[in-house]
Design a protein around this motif. Sequence first.
Motif, PDB file in Angstrom:
ATOM      1  N   GLY A  32       0.824  -0.984   0.117  1.00 22.07           N
ATOM      2  CA  GLY A  32       0.078   0.046   0.041  1.00 22.07           C
ATOM      3  C   GLY A  32       0.986   1.270  -0.045  1.00 22.07           C
ATOM      4  N   SER A  33       0.396   2.311  -0.472  1.00 21.59           N
ATOM      5  CA  SER A  33       1.133   3.616  -0.455  1.00 21.59           C
ATOM      6  C   SER A  33       0.027   4.697  -0.731  1.00 21.59           C
ATOM      7  N   GLN A  34       0.618   5.823  -0.447  1.00 17.83           N
ATOM      8  CA  GLN A  34      -0.362   7.082  -1.027  1.00 17.83           C
ATOM      9  C   GLN A  34       0.000   7.184  -2.616  1.00 17.83           C
ATOM     10  N   LEU A  35      -1.224   7.430  -3.320  1.00 15.61           N
ATOM     11  CA  LEU A  35      -1.266   7.134  -4.747  1.00 15.61           C
ATOM     12  C   LEU A  35      -0.991   8.508  -5.347  1.00 15.61           C
ATOM     13  N   SER A  36       0.302   8.427  -5.938  1.00 15.92           N
ATOM     14  CA  SER A  36       0.878   9.725  -7.037  1.00 15.92           C
ATOM     15  C   SER A  36      -0.236   9.439  -8.327  1.00 15.92           C
ATOM     16  N   LYS A  37      -0.173  10.500  -9.230  1.00 18.38           N
ATOM     17  CA  LYS A  37      -0.872  10.245 -10.312  1.00 18.38           C
ATOM     18  C   LYS A  37      -0.280   9.239 -11.132  1.00 18.38           C
ATOM     19  N   GLU A  38       1.080   8.934 -11.080  1.00 20.42           N
ATOM     20  CA  GLU A  38       1.647   7.961 -11.782  1.00 20.42           C
ATOM     21  C   GLU A  38       1.355   6.583 -11.582  1.00 20.42           C
ATOM     22  N   VAL A  39       1.377   6.338 -10.241  1.00 19.05           N
ATOM     23  CA  VAL A  39       0.848   5.170  -9.417  1.00 19.05           C
ATOM     24  C   VAL A  39      -0.613   4.798 -10.102  1.00 19.05           C
ATOM     25  N   GLU A  40      -1.475   6.064  -9.834  1.00 18.89           N
ATOM     26  CA  GLU A  40      -2.900   5.687 -10.181  1.00 18.89           C
ATOM     27  C   GLU A  40      -2.923   5.265 -11.656  1.00 18.89           C
ATOM     28  N   GLU A  41      -2.446   5.631 -12.631  1.00 22.81           N
ATOM     29  CA  GLU A  41      -2.665   5.383 -13.756  1.00 22.81           C
ATOM     30  C   GLU A  41      -1.889   4.050 -14.056  1.00 22.81           C
ATOM     31  N   GLN A  42      -0.804   3.508 -13.558  1.00 23.52           N
ATOM     32  CA  GLN A  42      -0.339   2.234 -13.441  1.00 23.52           C
ATOM     33  C   GLN A  42      -1.469   1.097 -12.990  1.00 23.52           C
ATOM     34  N   LEU A  43      -1.955   1.666 -11.876  1.00 19.98           N
ATOM     35  CA  LEU A  43      -3.137   0.909 -11.240  1.00 19.98           C
ATOM     36  C   LEU A  43      -4.173   0.666 -12.153  1.00 19.98           C
ATOM     37  N   MET A  44      -4.516   1.697 -12.789  1.00 21.64           N
ATOM     38  CA  MET A  44      -5.824   1.606 -13.577  1.00 21.64           C
ATOM     39  C   MET A  44      -5.689   0.780 -14.816  1.00 21.64           C
ATOM     40  N   ALA A  45      -4.179   0.508 -15.384  1.00 24.64           N
ATOM     41  CA  ALA A  45      -3.987  -0.170 -16.267  1.00 24.64           C
ATOM     42  C   ALA A  45      -3.973  -1.708 -15.926  1.00 24.64           C
ATOM     43  N   VAL A  46      -3.500  -2.009 -14.817  1.00 27.50           N
ATOM     44  CA  VAL A  46      -3.360  -3.277 -14.719  1.00 27.50           C
ATOM     45  C   VAL A  46      -4.652  -4.037 -13.643  1.00 27.50           C
ATOM     46  N   ASP A  47      -5.308  -2.916 -12.980  1.00 27.38           N
ATOM     47  CA  ASP A  47      -6.598  -3.420 -12.127  1.00 27.38           C
ATOM     48  C   ASP A  47      -7.797  -2.446 -12.217  1.00 27.38           C
ATOM     49  N   PRO A  48      -8.253  -2.468 -13.474  1.00 24.06           N
ATOM     50  CA  PRO A  48      -9.308  -1.573 -13.861  1.00 24.06           C
ATOM     51  C   PRO A  48     -10.663  -1.692 -12.920  1.00 24.06           C
ATOM     52  N   GLU A  49     -10.786  -2.855 -12.126  1.00 24.72           N
ATOM     53  CA  GLU A  49     -11.852  -2.846 -11.588  1.00 24.72           C
ATOM     54  C   GLU A  49     -11.925  -1.940 -10.387  1.00 24.72           C
ATOM     55  N   GLN A  50     -10.561  -1.414  -9.898  1.00 23.61           N
ATOM     56  CA  GLN A  50     -10.696  -0.699  -8.661  1.00 23.61           C
ATOM     57  C   GLN A  50     -11.539   0.844  -9.072  1.00 23.61           C
ATOM     58  N   PHE A  51     -11.459   0.767 -10.509  1.00 28.76           N
ATOM     59  CA  PHE A  51     -12.179   2.163 -10.978  1.00 28.76           C
ATOM     60  C   PHE A  51     -13.542   2.054 -11.719  1.00 28.76           C
ATOM     61  N   ALA A  52     -13.913   0.773 -11.610  1.00 31.80           N
ATOM     62  CA  ALA A  52     -15.364   0.504 -12.271  1.00 31.80           C
ATOM     63  C   ALA A  52     -16.414   1.197 -11.493  1.00 31.80           C
ATOM     64  N   ALA A  53     -17.594   1.657 -12.127  1.00 27.98           N
ATOM     65  CA  ALA A  53     -18.626   2.046 -11.390  1.00 27.98           C
ATOM     66  C   ALA A  53     -19.342   0.923 -10.790  1.00 27.98           C
ATOM     67  N   PRO A  54     -19.884   1.022  -9.550  1.00 29.29           N
ATOM     68  CA  PRO A  54     -20.637  -0.014  -8.815  1.00 29.29           C
ATOM     69  C   PRO A  54     -21.685  -0.495  -9.630  1.00 29.29           C
TER      70      PRO A  54
END
Length: 676
Positions: free
Chosen positions: A651-673
């Motif tokens: 875990g970490s504080q999310l920078s913009k760069e890390v957020e973009e990496q996360l969005m690429a590999v784990d898009p479920e975290q950003f999906a609308a419920p």
Amino acid sequence: KLINQSKDRRSSKYSNFILAASARLSAPTALLFIPDRPRADRPSRPLFRPSPLSTMKFSGALLAAACAPCASALLPSRPLRPSFSRTSPTPRSARRGSVSMKDFPKPNVENTDNYRDATAMSARFGSELRVGPNGEGKKTVAIIGGGLSGLSCAKYLSDAGHEPTVYEARNVLGGKVSAWQDEDGDWIETGLHIFFGAYPNVMNMFDELNIHDHLQWKVHKMIFAMQELPGEFTSFDFIPGIPAPFNFGLAILMNQKMLSFPEKLQTAPPLLPMLIEGQPFIDAQDEFSVTQFMRKYGMPERINEEVFIAMAKALDFIDPDKLSMTVVLTAMNRFLNEDNGLQMAFLDGNQPDRVCAPMAQHVEARGGKVHTSSPMKEIVVADDGSVSHLLMRDGSKVVADEYVSAMPVDVLKRMVPAAWQNMPYFRQMDELEGIPVINLHMWFDRKLEGVDHLCFSRSPLLSVYADMSITCKEYADPDASMIELVFAPCSPLAGGNTNWIAKSDEEIIDATMGELSRLFPTEIAQDDKWPATATQGPNGKAKLRKFSVVKVPRSVYAAIPGRNKYRPSQTTPIPNLTLCGCFTSQKFLGSMEGATLAGKLAAEVISERAKGFPARPEKTIQPHIVEAARAFVPKDPPGIVGDGAIAFGGGSQLSKEVEEQLMAVDPEQFAAPVPN
């Protein structure tokens, strides 16, 4: 009445249990428990062995508890502050802020069967599993991952005389118990971690490392915020000298604020099979959520609202309608069977220095090595299907006799070589995934009223919290509070309505400030920066000075119903590969205790193999997984994208760069419920 209601084959066991409990009051010197059918594998023995003094204490306490509902009906109702001593509650007029840090003596955690089992298991590494006097059977072992499980594995392998080397991708050890310092020198923790008396392998390891003095034990109680009375708390108080399970029962009976007396009585019958049948009954409930189990056994809905929501979110960051009942029963089984199982301790400082460093030093003092900033790129497979070597990101190769994956399940799934992907053993992990959770640190400009303990918030957005300026010596501050909170559930997978991982830090903090305004209604100030505080009155003065939001998109495995059967054994079909991690099969689930035990079990598998013992069987794999594995089309593993903590399962504080990496590999975290 319970005996008469027992209509199935277990009725005689229930009868014996209830008769034993009755005898507990009428026979001061002994209590016999006679099974309905003798066990050939062990002699009959008393279920409880109370002393005459503890019997008298229990009898008096039970009488007081039984009279309490009647007495409370005659007295004016008023909310109680939690008590901070063993003798009397704190008066309502007393300020919680006046509470000072107080350490309690280490409880007797050693006098349990689970602790004795842990001690016996440890002893094997220094005796029958130890390498020969001239190094016969000594193995070099490469361990991928320096979290609690990987370090535990290395510790016990080094105890057996092997040569483990830990390769941690990040620049800090600990994995999900890691921490680091910010620019102000304040420690930022991945999670709010509490140690329980019912952690036998952790307690045993602390004894072996001689670090029991790193724990600050708190008074034996559970403290709950009262939803209907903002700013008020209530507690389950455990009376010293009363044996389990009666101490837990009394703690609930004597609390007059959370459940009515009839509701308390309705809670007991569904839990009797757990006490009588033990682990087989507990394991069988994995197909039920907590909510489904309650309804099946006719438990009142208010038990869910008052107790189980708080427990579920504390145990696995999940709401009760999503959490497997096996998790709750596993915890309750320990708490109900061990006198001090529910007593809690905080570390006296940060986790890297107070836990991880002693483990690493222990390994290195016995010839092992612990490397940080050593990320792996690929597991390279030999022609026979075994591990040939590890290819590291810097281009170097790691060659060893044995290999251990101590990676989180979500990371491991991205690293499985194509040659292994048709194996049912690896395909079953498709059914496992980490649960999202967020850990918050909030520094205020003055001291809030606080308690020297963990608090169950019973909030829709928060799980547990603690004022670390009171509970932890290293973080002590007489002038200002630092509240550490677990924000959960924070995804639909966990029962939430929002993907909070995708929200900004400011949105998360604003929502939390709204909840803190309920917990501290006369102290939190109205602050234009945080709209959720808009309704605060003029008496509130405390303002947020600083905050940190640590997002863990994939924390411990999601213990939703039906997952236990997919948790893999430490033994794998690969002859020189072993698995550990709290997601692997062991009875303490996703916890620090589970991670420690899993590492110990992995060390045992390797040590037994080195001594030529028969191989341990793999756990049975579900037939539908076997069929799916046959049809699976192997492909190159995607590997790990990025360098930050989140890329490696932390875990970490999310920078913009890390957020973009996360969005690429784990898009479920950003999906609308998905709407219900």
